[in-house]
Design a protein around this motif. Structure first.
Motif, PDB file in Angstrom:
ATOM      1  N   GLU A   1      -5.980  13.841   2.188  1.00 35.06           N
ATOM      2  CA  GLU A   1      -5.891  12.493   2.752  1.00 35.06           C
ATOM      3  C   GLU A   1      -4.739  12.407   3.754  1.00 35.06           C
ATOM      4  O   GLU A   1      -4.882  11.827   4.839  1.00 35.06           O
ATOM      5  CB  GLU A   1      -5.696  11.475   1.632  1.00 35.06           C
ATOM      6  CG  GLU A   1      -6.914  11.336   0.719  1.00 35.06           C
ATOM      7  CD  GLU A   1      -6.644  10.460  -0.491  1.00 35.06           C
ATOM      8  OE1 GLU A   1      -5.458  10.104  -0.719  1.00 35.06           O
ATOM      9  OE2 GLU A   1      -7.604  10.145  -1.223  1.00 35.06           O
TER      10      GLU A   1
ATOM     11  N   SER B   1      -1.467   4.174  -1.676  1.00 33.79           N
ATOM     12  CA  SER B   1      -2.541   4.840  -0.941  1.00 33.79           C
ATOM     13  C   SER B   1      -1.937   5.514   0.280  1.00 33.79           C
ATOM     14  O   SER B   1      -0.822   5.183   0.705  1.00 33.79           O
ATOM     15  CB  SER B   1      -3.627   3.838  -0.537  1.00 33.79           C
ATOM     16  OG  SER B   1      -3.093   2.827   0.297  1.00 33.79           O
TER      17      SER B   1
ATOM     18  N   ARG C   1       0.816  -1.213   0.000  1.00 33.91           N
ATOM     19  CA  ARG C   1       0.000   0.000   0.000  1.00 33.91           C
ATOM     20  C   ARG C   1       0.851   1.265   0.000  1.00 33.91           C
ATOM     21  O   ARG C   1       0.399   2.324  -0.447  1.00 33.91           O
ATOM     22  CB  ARG C   1      -0.925   0.017   1.214  1.00 33.91           C
ATOM     23  CG  ARG C   1      -1.998  -1.065   1.204  1.00 33.91           C
ATOM     24  CD  ARG C   1      -2.761  -1.068   2.504  1.00 33.91           C
ATOM     25  NE  ARG C   1      -1.888  -1.325   3.649  1.00 33.91           N
ATOM     26  CZ  ARG C   1      -2.264  -1.266   4.922  1.00 33.91           C
ATOM     27  NH1 ARG C   1      -3.524  -0.924   5.218  1.00 33.91           N
ATOM     28  NH2 ARG C   1      -1.421  -1.528   5.899  1.00 33.91           N
TER      29      ARG C   1
ATOM     30  N   SER D   1       1.455  10.110   1.208  1.00 33.51           N
ATOM     31  CA  SER D   1       0.159  10.238   0.526  1.00 33.51           C
ATOM     32  C   SER D   1       0.421  10.447  -0.958  1.00 33.51           C
ATOM     33  O   SER D   1       0.771  11.548  -1.393  1.00 33.51           O
ATOM     34  CB  SER D   1      -0.652  11.403   1.104  1.00 33.51           C
ATOM     35  OG  SER D   1      -1.968  11.405   0.601  1.00 33.51           O
TER      36      SER D   1
END
Length: 513
Positions: A103, A65, A61, A82
């Motif tokens: 985010e 993300s 990840r 991010s």
């Protein structure tokens, strides 16, 4: 300074320029590192790059993300990566950095950080030349909380500051813009009793205390009905309720040095829109306390200018604040009302009230502009459902022939693209002027048709033709651009989503070009 202004301004998180990479390490005063980058390879700090690369071998990840990593030795022991998605997509713009920043800062907040350091590596693509500034502003948008919640719960910002790594000059602009955006969000997003016309005006007076701006409020009924007859017609049914009386807020900024251009802004501030006698039905009245987004954005722009203090420009604004109430004294369709400019206006639909408010404001600004240095006029309004139907969440620019000669809309659109507030450019056509022509000659101009704008052909273009005629601008050679922000004033839920302050940042950049 009043309690109202303390509440508003105390909620802004300051941005701080940081010039040394040493700030990423523990002990430098920051408690998280938030990296906004298209790929891990774009990260220039070796310590961050190495840690993130190793982590990506364990957790796929990372780099795909937004992810929080345990980072011994780095600020606060927290590293948030991010990623910025799809930068190779030719149709994307700098808003991809804004999305990644929101985010990342949300994770930092949830993790308990109070003083994160924002790292946005420079990229060569000119679409992203303002990526760091846009990312920082996106953090402000993410962190804002509604005024009602702040007051009811005595909320304070969860962050004390945000650092901008490898920046020596961005914080001045970002802090000024964000101060204006905090004000604009408060004005637009607050419920209609707390932010009535009276409350909106007072909030502005408090926010501009000691700002250096010239501020005045027209609140006398006799003066309003004489000088702003169309605005007063919209508010006629509210005059019997003292707390719902209309207001006009007048603001003026004059920069130091020789003035080289003068900008004039009319802001629509319908604090609640029932539709009037053409009442909104089937639940469509919900969210109509947000019909003041244009006036809110203009007020925020003036706040930002008062802090940034650009030289050589003058900016004049009028905000028309009124409640479009339903009652026995409400104005009705078919009435003919003479505007401030002396134009006889036939009312086509009382729910097309915003253009009436703007027409009187623009008429006053027109008179000032005729003797001003290099004048340009603008109206900013949450005006039509049609612009949402046509363009979704993008605001529209509709300019007159004089503004088109100066490429005003093209320059605004180019600026908005660079700063994450893109526009769509519409054209005025002969049909737009034909649509507002009175069919039997009893009036000089008709305000609207009698159907919803969203199902009316050219429903967001032809109101600009009305504004030109009803304000007297059609009899001048003054450049005028109408900005319909009905689709961009709030994000997410159109009724109760977070206000965006659009297009404040673009207008601030345009003003200081």
């Amino acid at each position: 300074m009043t309690q109202i202004n303390q509440t508003a301004q105390a909620f802004q998180v300051p941005f701080i320029d940081v010039t040394s990479d040493e700030a990423i390490f523990e002990g430098e005063g920051w408690d998280a590192v938030v990296v906004i980058a298209p790929s891990l390879a774009d990260i220039k700090q070796d310590e961050i790059n190495l840690l993130a690369t190793h982590a990506s071998q364990i957790d796929m990840r990372v780099g795909q993300s937004a992810t929080l990593l345990f980072a011994p030795g780095l600020a606060g022991g927290r590293l948030i990566i991010s990623p910025v998605a799809d930068t190779d997509n030719a149709y994307h713009d700098v808003r991809v950095f804004a999305k990644a920043a929101r985010e990342g800062i949300a994770i930092a907040k949830a993790a308990g950080a109070t003083k994160p350091l924002l790292v946005v590596p420079a990229v060569s693509d000119t679409r992203f030349q303002n990526a760091q500034q846009v990312a920082a502003l996106a953090c402000g948008q993410e962190l804002w909380q509604p005024l009602e919640a702040r007051e009811a719960k005595t909320l304070t910002p969860s962050l004390t500051a945000i650092g901008l790594l490898n920046s020596a000059s961005h914080s001045m602009l970002i802090n000024a813009a964000e101060s204006g955006r905090v004000l604009a969000r408060d004005l637009c997003g607050t419920e209609p009793e707390r932010m009535s016309a009276m409350g909106f005006a007072q909030y502005c007076v408090d926010a501009f205390a000691d700002s250096g701006l010239e501020v005045s409020v027209i609140d006398q009924v006799d003066q309003l009905t004489t000088d702003y007859p169309l605005l007063s017609a919209v508010g006629r049914s509210s005059f019997d309720v003292a707390r719902h009386h209309p207001r006009v807020v007048k603001l003026e900024y004059v920069g130091e040095g020789t003035i080289t251009k003068t900008l004039f802004f009319a802001g629509k501030g319908v604090v609640y829109d029932t539709g009037g006698a053409d009442i909104k039905v089937a639940g469509s009245m919900a969210g109509m306390s947000r019909d003041k987004g244009g006036a809110a954005a203009v007020a925020g722009l003036m706040k930002a200018l008062s802090i940034l203090k650009p030289k050589g420009i003058k900016v004049v604004a009028q905000l028309g604040l009124v409640r479009n109430s339903i009652g026995s004294d409400a104005f009705v369709t078919d009435e003919i009302i003479t505007s401030h400019a002396g134009m006889r206006v036939r009312i086509g639909n009382t729910d097309a009230e915003g253009r009436l408010v703007l027409a009187d404001l623009l008429s006053h600004l027109r008179i000032q502009a005729q003797s001003a240095i290099n004048p340009q006029l603008f109206s900013v309004a949450t005006l039509t459902g049609h612009v949402v139907r046509a363009y979704g969440g993008y605001p529209a620019l509709v300019e007159n022939s004089e503004a088109k000669k100066q490429d005003v809309a093209a320059l605004l659109a180019q600026t908005g693209e660079q700063w994450g507030e893109p526009f769509e450019v519409s054209r005025l056509r002969p049909e737009d002027f034909a649509k507002v022509a009175d069919k039997n000659g009893a009036a000089d101009v008709v305000s609207s048709n009698n159907g919803p704008s969203s199902i009316t052909a050219r429903g967001h273009q032809y109101p600009a033709a009305f504004l030109i005629n009803a304000s007297g601008l059609g009899q001048t050679a003054l450049p005028f651009t109408h900005i319909d922000i009905a689709g961009s004033a709030v994000e997410g839920d159109p009724l109760y989503g977070k206000p965006t302050a659009s297009p404040l940042v673009t207008l601030l950049q345009f003003a200081t070009l």
